[in-house]
Scaffold this active site. Structure first.
Site, mmCIF file in Angstrom:
data_model
loop_
_atom_site.group_PDB
_atom_site.id
_atom_site.type_symbol
_atom_site.label_atom_id
_atom_site.label_comp_id
_atom_site.label_asym_id
_atom_site.label_seq_id
_atom_site.Cartn_x
_atom_site.Cartn_y
_atom_site.Cartn_z
ATOM 1 N N LYS A 85 0.884 -1.179 0.000
ATOM 2 C CA LYS A 85 0.000 0.000 0.000
ATOM 3 C C LYS A 85 0.914 1.219 0.000
ATOM 4 O O LYS A 85 1.075 1.901 1.006
ATOM 5 C CB LYS A 85 -0.882 -0.039 1.250
ATOM 6 C CG LYS A 85 -2.327 0.274 0.978
ATOM 7 C CD LYS A 85 -3.177 0.086 2.210
ATOM 8 C CE LYS A 85 -4.458 0.899 2.092
ATOM 9 N NZ LYS A 85 -5.416 0.389 1.112
HETATM 10 C C1 LIG Z 1 -6.412 -0.498 0.780
HETATM 11 C C2 LIG Z 1 -6.792 -0.966 -0.577
HETATM 12 C C3 LIG Z 1 -7.854 -1.870 -0.792
HETATM 13 C C4 LIG Z 1 -8.736 -2.357 0.318
HETATM 14 O O1 LIG Z 1 -8.071 -3.027 1.328
HETATM 15 P P1 LIG Z 1 -8.719 -3.189 2.763
HETATM 16 O O2 LIG Z 1 -7.714 -3.941 3.552
HETATM 17 O O3 LIG Z 1 -9.980 -3.944 2.582
HETATM 18 O O4 LIG Z 1 -8.973 -1.816 3.271
HETATM 19 C C5 LIG Z 1 -8.076 -2.297 -2.084
HETATM 20 N N1 LIG Z 1 -7.342 -1.857 -3.113
HETATM 21 C C6 LIG Z 1 -6.332 -0.978 -2.953
HETATM 22 C C7 LIG Z 1 -5.557 -0.517 -4.116
HETATM 23 C C8 LIG Z 1 -6.039 -0.514 -1.678
HETATM 24 O O5 LIG Z 1 -5.017 0.349 -1.520
#
Ligand SMILES: *Cc1c(COP(=O)(O)O)cnc(C)c1O
Length: 308
Positions: free
Chosen positions: A159
């Site tokens: 992320k």
């Molecule tokens: C954070 C994110 C998600 C969702 O992840 P969660 O853990 O469910 O919050 C999906 N796609 C991307 C690109 C993300 O950065």
């Protein structure tokens, strides 16, 4: 606008909200060298509070930093404790929690050198990301003209802050054209995810979602796959074409911010009845029961805490 709280945890201690600042020569501001998390805390029906899957979020943060080669100064356990400290210090019974790990000031070249790795955790109250109405009625989306990252261009499992320029482009394009969100295709043309959400579709009572290999492994995605399985649904992780979405009975997004948001229209094609479908509704209802601490079968996902 963000609803401000009192304090932010920054490099190991709580500082006043207004003092959590950085220098303009912070490496991450120039090159996107940071990783973050999005986590939600919910006020439970019994008056306590819980952070949903806190430990797994902090482990993912540590993994995200590792993927980028950033030397993370805190362990997942320390970050769990810090998040709880922020919630309690700010008297937040429910909140959106945003940890950020980033390369600070020092060297200005592309190589981050031995610039400090800085860590902050902010928390504030944030309601439904795509609106309360969106959770009920579903949203209109378009397939983006921008592709999602190729797995060897950006690290899709991290992320990472820099990865999000791609999401911002797609989100701005979608909103400019009157849509709430974008569906992004990968570089092979298959459906990958939203700009910050994973995507699911339902056809003939079978639930489909793209394989985890090329998308961010969402914890909401994981929770919904587990929950759907427990409710007796078959869930297939398989490549999906955009045309499969057009003829789906239901489509929905999942994410910490978006929670479970149904999609009622894609590229001017109505999906199902043009509103939240029965599977999405059931999963949404059960999901909200879980996060509000009403289903003891999923207690292992709760990090309980108390605000006086
Ligand atoms: C954070 C994110 C998600 C969702 O992840 P969660 O853990 O469910 O919050 C999906 N796609 C991307 C690109 C993300 O950065």
């Amino acid at each position: 606008m963000v609803q401000q709280s009192e304090t932010i945890w920054f490099d190991g201690k709580l500082v006043p909200w207004a003092d959590a600042n950085v220098h303009v020569l912070t490496h991450a501001l120039h090159y996107g060298t940071g990783v973050f998390e999005g986590i939600r805390a919910y006020e439970c029906s019994d008056g306590t509070s819980e952070v949903f899957r806190l430990r797994e979020h902090m482990e993912r943060l540590v993994d995200s930093a590792k993927i980028l080669g950033l030397g993370m100064p805190y362990s997942a356990e320390e970050l769990v404790a810090a998040a709880e400290e922020v919630l309690v210090a700010n008297n937040l019974k429910g909140a959106y929690i945003r940890p950020l790990v980033f390369v600070g000031e020092g060297a200005m070249g592309v190589h981050p050198g031995d610039n400090p790795i800085r860590v902050c955790i902010a928390a504030w109250f944030w309601g439904a990301y795509l609106g309360e109405d969106a959770l009920e009625k579903g949203i209109k989306v378009r397939v983006s003209s921008y592709n999602r990252h190729h797995v060897n261009v950006m690290m899709t499992k991290s992320k990472a802050c820099g990865n999000y320029v791609n999401s911002v482009l797609a989100k701005m394009e979608a909103v400019r054209d009157g849509y709430a969100e974008a569906v992004m295709l990968d570089t092979t043309g298959h459906v990958s995810e939203g700009t910050g959400e994973n995507i699911f579709m339902v056809r003939d009572d079978v639930i489909y979602t793209p394989p985890a290999s090329g998308v961010l492994g969402g914890l909401t995605r994981d929770s919904i796959i587990t929950l759907a399985g427990d409710l007796g649904y078959e869930v297939r992780e398989t490549p999906i074409g955009r045309d499969m979405l057009y003829v789906a009975d239901e489509v929905f997004f999942t994410g910490t911010a978006a929670e479970l948001t149904p999609v009622r229209e894609i590229d001017s094609r109505q999906i199902g009845e043009g509103k939240a479908g029965p599977v999405a509704k059931l999963l949404q209802t059960e999901f909200f029961k879980i996060v509000k601490g009403e289903n003891p079968d999923y207690e292992q996902w709760m990090h309980r805490y108390e605000v006086k």
